[in-house]
Design a protein around this motif. Structure first.
Motif, PDB file in Angstrom:
ATOM      1  N   VAL A 281      11.348  10.140   2.373  1.00 11.98           N
ATOM      2  CA  VAL A 281      10.515   8.993   2.729  1.00 11.98           C
ATOM      3  C   VAL A 281      11.326   7.703   2.683  1.00 11.98           C
ATOM      4  O   VAL A 281      12.367   7.627   2.025  1.00 11.98           O
ATOM      5  N   LEU A 282      10.830   6.702   3.395  1.00 13.85           N
ATOM      6  CA  LEU A 282      11.177   5.320   3.116  1.00 13.85           C
ATOM      7  C   LEU A 282      10.059   4.791   2.231  1.00 13.85           C
ATOM      8  O   LEU A 282       8.941   4.535   2.705  1.00 13.85           O
ATOM      9  N   ALA A 283      10.311   4.684   0.948  1.00 13.50           N
ATOM     10  CA  ALA A 283       9.309   4.155   0.025  1.00 13.50           C
ATOM     11  C   ALA A 283       9.321   2.641   0.106  1.00 13.50           C
ATOM     12  O   ALA A 283      10.380   2.013   0.202  1.00 13.50           O
ATOM     13  N   THR A 284       8.145   2.045   0.070  1.00  6.95           N
ATOM     14  CA  THR A 284       8.039   0.597   0.154  1.00  6.95           C
ATOM     15  C   THR A 284       7.522   0.029  -1.159  1.00  6.95           C
ATOM     16  O   THR A 284       6.693   0.647  -1.821  1.00  6.95           O
ATOM     17  N   CYS A 285       8.008  -1.131  -1.536  1.00  9.19           N
ATOM     18  CA  CYS A 285       7.326  -1.903  -2.579  1.00  9.19           C
ATOM     19  C   CYS A 285       6.130  -2.504  -1.860  1.00  9.19           C
ATOM     20  O   CYS A 285       6.268  -3.463  -1.085  1.00  9.19           O
ATOM     21  N   SER A 286       4.940  -1.934  -2.062  1.00 12.65           N
ATOM     22  CA  SER A 286       3.855  -2.103  -1.100  1.00 12.65           C
ATOM     23  C   SER A 286       2.849  -3.196  -1.431  1.00 12.65           C
ATOM     24  O   SER A 286       2.198  -3.715  -0.531  1.00 12.65           O
ATOM     25  N   GLU A 507      -6.963   7.128   3.415  1.00 12.40           N
ATOM     26  CA  GLU A 507      -6.401   5.890   2.869  1.00 12.40           C
ATOM     27  C   GLU A 507      -4.880   5.854   2.992  1.00 12.40           C
ATOM     28  O   GLU A 507      -4.298   4.850   3.418  1.00 12.40           O
ATOM     29  N   ILE A 508      -4.206   6.947   2.598  1.00  9.81           N
ATOM     30  CA  ILE A 508      -2.745   6.879   2.546  1.00  9.81           C
ATOM     31  C   ILE A 508      -2.110   6.959   3.926  1.00  9.81           C
ATOM     32  O   ILE A 508      -1.020   6.417   4.144  1.00  9.81           O
ATOM     33  N   VAL A 509      -2.792   7.611   4.884  1.00 12.14           N
ATOM     34  CA  VAL A 509      -2.265   7.627   6.245  1.00 12.14           C
ATOM     35  C   VAL A 509      -2.403   6.236   6.861  1.00 12.14           C
ATOM     36  O   VAL A 509      -1.513   5.777   7.589  1.00 12.14           O
ATOM     37  N   ARG A 510      -3.491   5.543   6.558  1.00  7.05           N
ATOM     38  CA  ARG A 510      -3.662   4.177   7.066  1.00  7.05           C
ATOM     39  C   ARG A 510      -2.676   3.205   6.414  1.00  7.05           C
ATOM     40  O   ARG A 510      -2.039   2.398   7.078  1.00  7.05           O
ATOM     41  N   ASP A 511      -2.540   3.301   5.071  1.00  7.48           N
ATOM     42  CA  ASP A 511      -1.736   2.318   4.331  1.00  7.48           C
ATOM     43  C   ASP A 511      -0.252   2.655   4.313  1.00  7.48           C
ATOM     44  O   ASP A 511       0.588   1.750   4.273  1.00  7.48           O
ATOM     45  N   MET A 512       0.089   3.928   4.268  1.00  7.44           N
ATOM     46  CA  MET A 512       1.458   4.429   4.344  1.00  7.44           C
ATOM     47  C   MET A 512       2.434   3.702   3.415  1.00  7.44           C
ATOM     48  O   MET A 512       3.450   3.146   3.847  1.00  7.44           O
ATOM     49  N   PRO A 513       2.172   3.685   2.092  1.00  5.64           N
ATOM     50  CA  PRO A 513       3.133   3.072   1.172  1.00  5.64           C
ATOM     51  C   PRO A 513       4.453   3.840   1.107  1.00  5.64           C
ATOM     52  O   PRO A 513       5.487   3.274   0.755  1.00  5.64           O
ATOM     53  N   TYR A 514       4.399   5.142   1.414  1.00  8.50           N
ATOM     54  CA  TYR A 514       5.608   5.958   1.579  1.00  8.50           C
ATOM     55  C   TYR A 514       5.641   6.388   3.041  1.00  8.50           C
ATOM     56  O   TYR A 514       4.739   7.086   3.515  1.00  8.50           O
ATOM     57  N   ILE A 515       6.676   5.976   3.760  1.00  4.56           N
ATOM     58  CA  ILE A 515       6.771   6.260   5.193  1.00  4.56           C
ATOM     59  C   ILE A 515       7.485   7.600   5.377  1.00  4.56           C
ATOM     60  O   ILE A 515       8.657   7.729   5.013  1.00  4.56           O
ATOM     61  N   PRO A 516       6.797   8.616   5.910  1.00  2.00           N
ATOM     62  CA  PRO A 516       7.404   9.944   5.986  1.00  2.00           C
ATOM     63  C   PRO A 516       8.563  10.008   6.976  1.00  2.00           C
ATOM     64  O   PRO A 516       8.483   9.469   8.077  1.00  2.00           O
TER      65      PRO A 516
END
Length: 563
Positions: A281-286, A507-516
């Motif tokens: 993933v590209l993890a984001t400080c979200s 929720e997580i598909v919409r917000d995507m704090p970790y980009i697969p």
């Protein structure tokens, strides 16, 4: 003697070529091309985990900067095999059972176990460990909220306020037990343990910044292991690891080498084995409210990056076609496809880039393309930095490739390389925009565990404070509530559980704090001419990755010198 503790050091330096040559010469091995076999029962296994830069001693099993000890030194109650569905293997625990409503978990402990300092292991140590988790949220990555009670020296109960069936695998197999008599005054968040004491098959031997050694525990309850010494090297990165395989100077690494599909043909003393479990993933400080700063705090930016990726090209250029499809829900595909919500429009991430869709997402969110082709908003240019460990050549290549792809969508992307220690500190403290990393699976083939580890707000933290596994600092009450409901349902009640998975995934598909990015093909290269007993299709008794600590500990106990 109690392990000495001190504040963790932050600096690190790279291992130069001369230092590597000295290490290789002192670590056994053989001729170029991977020759050499074990000489007797005291053969040393030389391993490389991908550590780039010097080791900084820390065997605190709860610290994000720990360099080892899980499984080898500190054991959980049971071992759970992430590689395939199977019964838990008894370790410090021998039997376990739930009451009918899932509020009491009873565990029988192994008799006659001693800590490596000679003190007896008892139920009090187990109770102490779980009480430590409960009162220290930042190390409580399993979300434990039960009450542990010592019935007697060999029996423990875990009592929960409501049904907690799903907590069982984490309580039983994902918590290292520490000795109460040495840990009563330890700060589990800040203290560095230099002289670890555990119940495991190995003890810490020599430590140097360039390498440390485990030595076999002669009093181990399961019998002294056949591999008497295990040496972990710090090198300069993946290329050094590949060079060491070519020279025959290391015995096990989990990482890329050229033409990895033909390892045995190229290096007859070695074989390679691949499993697909960890999702890159590209993890984001979200979360800006928790102190995150940068364009990545906008979900539209995260979604645009998702569509900007050409995953087929990434797989070919960075991962030698060892990657696999990834779901934006992070249900592992294909083994967990049944958990994917019907409400999710894309069950797997697109393999080709869609820069037009990425651009439309950005423009709908108020971003406007500048004269240089890069989007901007409110005077802020859409430029992002990805943190990566120096020497992680596959990830560095992936970032370079993504940078070219993102530019087509009007996004500027660049890598910032640092030592593993610095990278870990940035990730844990939230002082980053993007981090390239992998999300791992839990102790059972069920996405609940990954969601608990990485999306539960309880394991996040404000920027500047050390987070648990939720280093993206994702905070969503809908997800938290759904996880709480799932925690009270039996793992086999699919009808009752799926609505909560639907809620989480929406929720997580919409917000995507970790980009697969992709599901990484985890490939180990190991020296079959020197040791036998490695995992295989016929006996996949552990997930075969040197850095998957509990699995690696089981592998080390299983191996036999081939000489």
């Amino acid at each position: 003697m109690f392990p000495r503790t001190r504040t963790a050091r932050r600096s690190a330096t790279l291992v130069g070529a001369a230092a590597f040559a000295l290490l290789a010469a002192g670590c056994g091995g053989g001729s170029a091309g991977g020759g050499g076999s074990a000489s007797g029962q005291d053969a040393t296994l030389v391993a490389y985990t991908g550590q780039a830069g010097d080791y900084q001693i820390n065997f605190n099993p709860f610290s994000p900067t720990k360099i080892g000890g899980l499984g080898t030194i500190y054991e959980p109650l049971f071992f759970s095999n992430k590689a395939q569905v199977s019964d838990m293997v008894p370790l410090l625990g021998t039997e376990q059972s739930w009451n009918e409503d899932g509020t009491v978990l009873s565990v029988t402990l192994r008799e006659g176990v001693t800590w490596s300092d000679g003190e007896p292991f008892t139920a009090d140590d187990v109770v102490f460990t779980f009480d430590l988790l409960k009162k220290t949220p930042s190390i409580n990555n399993i979300g434990y909220h039960g009450k542990a009670t010592a019935v007697d020296d060999t029996h423990v109960t875990f009592t929960f306020d409501k049904p907690a069936f799903v907590k069982g695998p984490d309580v039983l197999s994902n918590t290292p037990i520490v000795p109460e008599h040495l840990w009563q005054d330890v700060n589990p968040v800040e203290d560095v343990v230099e002289e670890p004491v555990g119940t495991g098959a190995y003890m810490l031997g020599e430590f140097k910044p360039q390498a440390f050694t485990y030595t076999a525990n002669p009093d181990y309850w399961g019998g002294e292991p056949a591999v008497k010494d295990v040496r972990y090297l710090a090198l300069s990165g993946n290329q050094a690891g590949a060079d060491a395989i070519a020279a025959g100077t290391i015995d096990w690494q989990t990482g890329p080498i050229p033409d990895i599909q033909n390892t045995h043909q190229n290096f007859p003393a070695y074989d390679a084995y691949t499993q697909w479990q960890n999702q890159a993933v590209l993890a984001t400080c979200s979360d800006a409210e928790l102190g995150c700063e940068g364009p990545q705090t906008d979900p539209a930016v995260r979604k645009a990056l998702y569509y900007a990726m050409d995953r087929e090209q990434l797989n070919k250029l960075a991962f030698m076609d060892t990657g696999n499809e990834v779901s934006p829900t992070f249900a592992l595909t294909p083994s967990q496809d049944d958990f994917v919500s019907d409400d999710v429009s894309e069950a797997v991430a697109p393999m080709q880039a869609d820069p037009a869709k990425a651009a439309q997402i950005l423009e709908d969110a108020g971003w406007a393309k500048g004269g240089d082709g890069i989007y901007a908003k409110d005077g802020e240019k859409l430029s992002l930095t990805v943190e990566v460990v120096t020497g992680w050549t596959d990830y560095i290549t992936a970032i370079d490739t993504m940078a070219s792809q993102a530019k087509e969508a009007g996004i500027q992307l660049q890598a910032a390389q640092s030592s593993w220690n610095e990278w870990t500190e940035k990730k844990g403290s939230g002082r980053y925009e993007l981090v390239i990393d992998s999300l791992w699976q839990g102790p059972a083939p069920d996405p609940f565990y990954l969601y608990t580890y990485f999306f539960d707000s309880g394991s996040g933290a404000k920027v500047g404070e050390t987070s648990g596994n939720n280093f993206a600092r994702y905070d969503n009450p809908v997800v938290d509530d759904a996880l709480a409901e799932l925690a009270g349902l039996p793992l086999d009640d699919a009808a009752a559980r799926q609505p909560h998975f639907d809620a989480i995934q929406t929720e997580i598909v919409r917000d995507m704090p970790y980009i697969p990015i992709l599901t990484g093909g985890t490939t180990s290269v190991w020296k079959t001419a020197k040791f036998t007993g490695w995992p295989s299709d016929d006996d996949l008794y552990a997930f075969p990755a040197v850095w998957s600590a509990y699995d690696a500990a089981e592998i080390l106990k299983k191996l036999q010198p081939a000489g």
